[in-house]
Design a protein around this motif. Structure first.
Motif, PDB file in Angstrom:
ATOM      1  N   LEU A 120      -0.564  12.466   2.441  1.00 55.45           N
ATOM      2  CA  LEU A 120      -1.263  11.241   3.190  1.00 55.45           C
ATOM      3  C   LEU A 120      -2.339  10.683   2.307  1.00 55.45           C
ATOM      4  O   LEU A 120      -2.415   9.605   1.967  1.00 55.45           O
ATOM      5  CB  LEU A 120      -1.772  11.694   4.309  1.00 55.45           C
ATOM      6  CG  LEU A 120      -2.459  10.749   5.330  1.00 55.45           C
ATOM      7  CD1 LEU A 120      -1.461   9.447   5.585  1.00 55.45           C
ATOM      8  CD2 LEU A 120      -2.847  11.147   6.792  1.00 55.45           C
ATOM      9  N   THR A 121      -3.315  11.718   1.970  1.00 62.28           N
ATOM     10  CA  THR A 121      -4.376  11.378   1.051  1.00 62.28           C
ATOM     11  C   THR A 121      -3.824  10.604  -0.486  1.00 62.28           C
ATOM     12  O   THR A 121      -4.375   9.329  -0.790  1.00 62.28           O
ATOM     13  CB  THR A 121      -5.119  12.344   0.590  1.00 62.28           C
ATOM     14  OG1 THR A 121      -5.899  13.071   1.514  1.00 62.28           O
ATOM     15  CG2 THR A 121      -6.308  12.115  -0.717  1.00 62.28           C
ATOM     16  N   LEU A 122      -2.682  11.200  -0.983  1.00 68.20           N
ATOM     17  CA  LEU A 122      -2.261  10.504  -2.294  1.00 68.20           C
ATOM     18  C   LEU A 122      -1.656   9.225  -1.953  1.00 68.20           C
ATOM     19  O   LEU A 122      -1.560   8.182  -2.803  1.00 68.20           O
ATOM     20  CB  LEU A 122      -1.252  11.537  -2.769  1.00 68.20           C
ATOM     21  CG  LEU A 122      -1.511  12.923  -3.367  1.00 68.20           C
ATOM     22  CD1 LEU A 122      -0.213  13.423  -4.247  1.00 68.20           C
ATOM     23  CD2 LEU A 122      -2.665  12.737  -4.105  1.00 68.20           C
ATOM     24  N   THR A 123      -0.935   9.190  -0.873  1.00 72.83           N
ATOM     25  CA  THR A 123      -0.319   7.792  -0.518  1.00 72.83           C
ATOM     26  C   THR A 123      -1.111   6.695  -0.360  1.00 72.83           C
ATOM     27  O   THR A 123      -1.007   5.702  -0.926  1.00 72.83           O
ATOM     28  CB  THR A 123       0.472   7.982   1.178  1.00 72.83           C
ATOM     29  OG1 THR A 123       1.612   9.147   0.894  1.00 72.83           O
ATOM     30  CG2 THR A 123       1.151   6.665   1.185  1.00 72.83           C
ATOM     31  N   ILE A 124      -2.496   7.052   0.577  1.00 74.83           N
ATOM     32  CA  ILE A 124      -3.420   5.832   0.481  1.00 74.83           C
ATOM     33  C   ILE A 124      -4.085   5.889  -0.922  1.00 74.83           C
ATOM     34  O   ILE A 124      -4.434   4.622  -0.928  1.00 74.83           O
ATOM     35  CB  ILE A 124      -4.450   6.464   1.595  1.00 74.83           C
ATOM     36  CG1 ILE A 124      -3.595   6.611   3.142  1.00 74.83           C
ATOM     37  CG2 ILE A 124      -5.370   5.332   1.874  1.00 74.83           C
ATOM     38  CD1 ILE A 124      -4.461   7.124   4.151  1.00 74.83           C
ATOM     39  N   TRP A 125      -4.327   6.781  -1.460  1.00 76.29           N
ATOM     40  CA  TRP A 125      -5.152   6.648  -2.766  1.00 76.29           C
ATOM     41  C   TRP A 125      -4.197   5.390  -3.673  1.00 76.29           C
ATOM     42  O   TRP A 125      -4.764   4.748  -4.312  1.00 76.29           O
ATOM     43  CB  TRP A 125      -5.134   7.980  -3.432  1.00 76.29           C
ATOM     44  CG  TRP A 125      -5.537   7.642  -4.893  1.00 76.29           C
ATOM     45  CD1 TRP A 125      -5.082   7.458  -6.179  1.00 76.29           C
ATOM     46  CD2 TRP A 125      -7.042   7.937  -5.261  1.00 76.29           C
ATOM     47  NE1 TRP A 125      -5.950   7.630  -7.259  1.00 76.29           N
ATOM     48  CE2 TRP A 125      -7.286   7.914  -6.655  1.00 76.29           C
ATOM     49  CE3 TRP A 125      -8.202   8.542  -4.587  1.00 76.29           C
ATOM     50  CZ2 TRP A 125      -8.257   8.425  -7.442  1.00 76.29           C
ATOM     51  CZ3 TRP A 125      -9.356   9.033  -5.174  1.00 76.29           C
ATOM     52  CH2 TRP A 125      -9.301   8.534  -6.667  1.00 76.29           C
ATOM     53  N   ARG A 140     -11.157   4.846  -2.525  1.00 73.20           N
ATOM     54  CA  ARG A 140     -10.052   5.641  -2.747  1.00 73.20           C
ATOM     55  C   ARG A 140     -10.805   7.186  -2.575  1.00 73.20           C
ATOM     56  O   ARG A 140     -10.282   8.229  -2.090  1.00 73.20           O
ATOM     57  CB  ARG A 140      -9.597   5.453  -3.990  1.00 73.20           C
ATOM     58  CG  ARG A 140      -8.791   4.344  -4.147  1.00 73.20           C
ATOM     59  CD  ARG A 140      -7.924   4.387  -5.667  1.00 73.20           C
ATOM     60  NE  ARG A 140      -8.974   3.996  -6.696  1.00 73.20           N
ATOM     61  CZ  ARG A 140      -8.840   3.990  -7.842  1.00 73.20           C
ATOM     62  NH1 ARG A 140      -7.573   4.276  -8.544  1.00 73.20           N
ATOM     63  NH2 ARG A 140      -9.603   3.561  -8.635  1.00 73.20           N
ATOM     64  N   TRP A 141     -12.162   7.165  -3.138  1.00 72.58           N
ATOM     65  CA  TRP A 141     -12.872   8.389  -3.079  1.00 72.58           C
ATOM     66  C   TRP A 141     -13.282   8.727  -1.571  1.00 72.58           C
ATOM     67  O   TRP A 141     -13.447   9.905  -1.307  1.00 72.58           O
ATOM     68  CB  TRP A 141     -14.129   8.238  -3.877  1.00 72.58           C
ATOM     69  CG  TRP A 141     -13.767   8.043  -5.309  1.00 72.58           C
ATOM     70  CD1 TRP A 141     -13.791   7.005  -6.242  1.00 72.58           C
ATOM     71  CD2 TRP A 141     -13.189   9.344  -6.162  1.00 72.58           C
ATOM     72  NE1 TRP A 141     -13.558   7.235  -7.539  1.00 72.58           N
ATOM     73  CE2 TRP A 141     -12.975   8.502  -7.497  1.00 72.58           C
ATOM     74  CE3 TRP A 141     -13.056  10.670  -6.155  1.00 72.58           C
ATOM     75  CZ2 TRP A 141     -12.451   9.384  -8.437  1.00 72.58           C
ATOM     76  CZ3 TRP A 141     -12.451  11.445  -6.874  1.00 72.58           C
ATOM     77  CH2 TRP A 141     -11.996  10.681  -8.428  1.00 72.58           C
TER      78      TRP A 141
END
Length: 263
Positions: A120-125, A140-141
């Motif tokens: 999920l973190t990678l997708t939004i990033w 992103r951070w």
């Protein structure tokens, strides 16, 4: 076919080493508890237990590496996230039964939650990466911090170190293998140490927590396989088998441990 190891070999190795880890964490540990010496673990069995758990450290490195590969190659990241979420729900009771003997244990949640938060973190990033402005860059951070915080607060397996390791595998995917190796090692060591410092502050000294965190370094042996990865998928078992293996094998190990108690 190219020389080297296919993704199927890496994936199957990850599942085998995970099975070994959980066998020692559930069945062997239960056996040690049944046959204590003067109220303590039999000193002859403890090194065997620690060796078995050390083998299991390899599995998580492989899973984080493969989850990033899956993130890039999946046809639908939405369906990918949905599968991880559903199997996180399905696996929670088997995980709690196997590791704590309870139907629900809020002290730690299964690794599918860690993988879900990482993806999920990678997708939004990546979504925010399409916007070239200071707000998206800062956002992103914030997303990475939120993913790590959620993993820690909800006590997912490996906590924020797990999400950080997935992010590290993502960031170093196309870099030199040595860089990825060193980055993963630093995240594993200091991520585990940092998490434990927060959890056990005032209970265990920082030095003791650091030395215990070094046990995660066994996982770096996974790079002996990763360096041989040839980029090909290889012949894999059906996808439902891999997803279902986690909750099913935990239930089987829990059953074995309970049967051993009454024999």
């Amino acid at each position: 076919m190219k020389d080297g190891l296919t993704g199927a070999v890496l994936k199957n190795t990850a599942y085998v080493t995970m099975l070994i880890d959980h066998f020692f964490a559930v069945v062997f540990l239960n056996y040690m508890g049944l046959y204590t010496v003067d109220g303590r673990w039999d000193p002859r069995l403890e090194p065997i237990y620690r060796a078995g758990r050390a083998v299991g450290r390899v599995s998580f490195i492989l899973f984080t590496y493969l989850i990033v590969e899956g993130f890039f190659y999946t046809r639908s990241r939405g369906r990918f996230l949905l599968r991880l979420f559903l199997f996180a729900l399905i696996s929670e009771i088997p995980f709690d039964l196997a590791l704590s003997g309870k139907l629900t244990d809020w002290g730690v949640q299964n690794v599918y939650w860690t993988l879900f938060l990482g993806v999920l973190t990678l997708t939004i990033w990546e979504y925010l990466s399409h916007y070239r402005n200071v707000f998206a860059a800062g956002g992103r951070w914030i997303v990475l911090l939120a993913g790590c915080s959620a993993a820690f607060l909800f006590c997912t397996d490996y906590r924020f170190m797990g999400v950080l390791l997935i992010f590290t595998m993502y960031q170093t995917r196309e870099k030199d293998g040595g860089i990825q190796f060193m980055a993963a090692g630093l995240v594993m060591l200091f991520g585990t140490w940092g998490s434990n410092l927060i959890r056990y502050a005032g209970w265990i000294t920082a030095d003791d927590l650091f030395w215990s965190s070094l046990r995660e370094m066994y996982g770096l042996l996974a790079f002996l396989l990763i360096f041989l990865y040839n980029g090909e998928k290889g012949r894999q078992l059906p996808k439902p088998f891999y997803y279902a293996f986690y909750p099913v094998h935990l239930l089987i190990l829990y059953g074995i441990a309970r049967v051993a108690e009454v024999m």
